[in-house]
Design a protein around this motif. Structure first.
Motif, PDB file in Angstrom:
ATOM      1  N   UNK A  28      27.680  84.330  25.161  1.00 14.64           N
ATOM      2  CA  UNK A  28      27.376  83.469  23.937  1.00 14.64           C
ATOM      3  C   UNK A  28      28.567  83.362  23.234  1.00 14.64           C
ATOM      4  N   UNK A  29      28.990  84.618  22.275  1.00 17.30           N
ATOM      5  CA  UNK A  29      29.054  85.045  21.314  1.00 17.30           C
ATOM      6  C   UNK A  29      30.786  84.648  21.900  1.00 17.30           C
ATOM      7  N   UNK A  30      31.313  85.954  22.593  1.00 19.66           N
ATOM      8  CA  UNK A  30      32.576  85.466  23.518  1.00 19.66           C
ATOM      9  C   UNK A  30      32.663  84.370  24.013  1.00 19.66           C
ATOM     10  N   UNK A  34      35.914  82.399  21.562  1.00 16.71           N
ATOM     11  CA  UNK A  34      37.368  81.757  22.155  1.00 16.71           C
ATOM     12  C   UNK A  34      37.880  81.005  22.146  1.00 16.71           C
ATOM     13  N   UNK A  35      36.869  79.639  21.795  1.00 17.85           N
ATOM     14  CA  UNK A  35      36.701  78.510  21.454  1.00 17.85           C
ATOM     15  C   UNK A  35      37.570  78.596  20.478  1.00 17.85           C
ATOM     16  N   UNK A  36      37.008  78.987  19.312  1.00 21.77           N
ATOM     17  CA  UNK A  36      37.199  78.876  17.929  1.00 21.77           C
ATOM     18  C   UNK A  36      38.658  79.615  17.934  1.00 21.77           C
ATOM     19  N   UNK A  37      38.947  80.471  18.364  1.00 20.51           N
ATOM     20  CA  UNK A  37      40.235  81.418  18.846  1.00 20.51           C
ATOM     21  C   UNK A  37      41.883  80.023  19.165  1.00 20.51           C
ATOM     22  N   UNK A  44      45.438  86.765  14.691  1.00 19.49           N
ATOM     23  CA  UNK A  44      44.733  87.392  14.734  1.00 19.49           C
ATOM     24  C   UNK A  44      43.032  87.211  14.855  1.00 19.49           C
ATOM     25  N   UNK A  45      42.740  87.803  15.811  1.00 18.16           N
ATOM     26  CA  UNK A  45      41.326  87.187  16.275  1.00 18.16           C
ATOM     27  C   UNK A  45      40.232  88.008  15.104  1.00 18.16           C
TER      28      UNK A  45
END
Length: 107
Positions: A28-30, A34-37, A44-45
């Motif tokens: 879920x966090x990944x 990914x969506x926020x990035x 940078x992430x």
């Protein structure tokens, strides 16, 4: 615990952090990262993680959650931590002996 204990534990935690921190991500966090990035396009992430920590910190301060946990664990508030003094030390309440109710009005 006390203000000194809190300062010691914060210093200890701070020195344990390196410039880089390895964090494991669940599915879920990944996905959320990914969506926020993709949407925010940071350089940078790592920038998103820094922002998330700032937001979590500010939210816990604003809602009183940080004070609740500090008062429960160390018997101080965030304001007391920032000033380096407890409320009693600030007001001078710890300088006077306790009142003896039986002899309070005797001369």
């Amino acid at each position: 615990m006390s203000l000194e204990d809190l300062n010691d534990e914060v210093q200890e935690s701070y020195t344990e952090f390196d410039d880089e921190l390895a964090v494991s991500l669940d599915r879920e966090t990944r996905n959320e990262l990914a969506l926020l990035e993709t949407a925010l396009e940071p350089a940078e992430t790592d920038e998103l993680v820094r922002r998330a920590i700032h937001m979590l910190f500010q939210t816990t301060v604003d809602t009183g959650t940080l004070d609740f946990h500090l008062r429960s664990g160390f018997d101080v508030t965030y304001d007391e931590y920032l000033t380096g003094m407890t409320f009693d030390e600030m007001t001078g309440a710890d300088q006077y002996p306790s009142m003896d109710d039986e002899r309070r009005y005797q001369f």
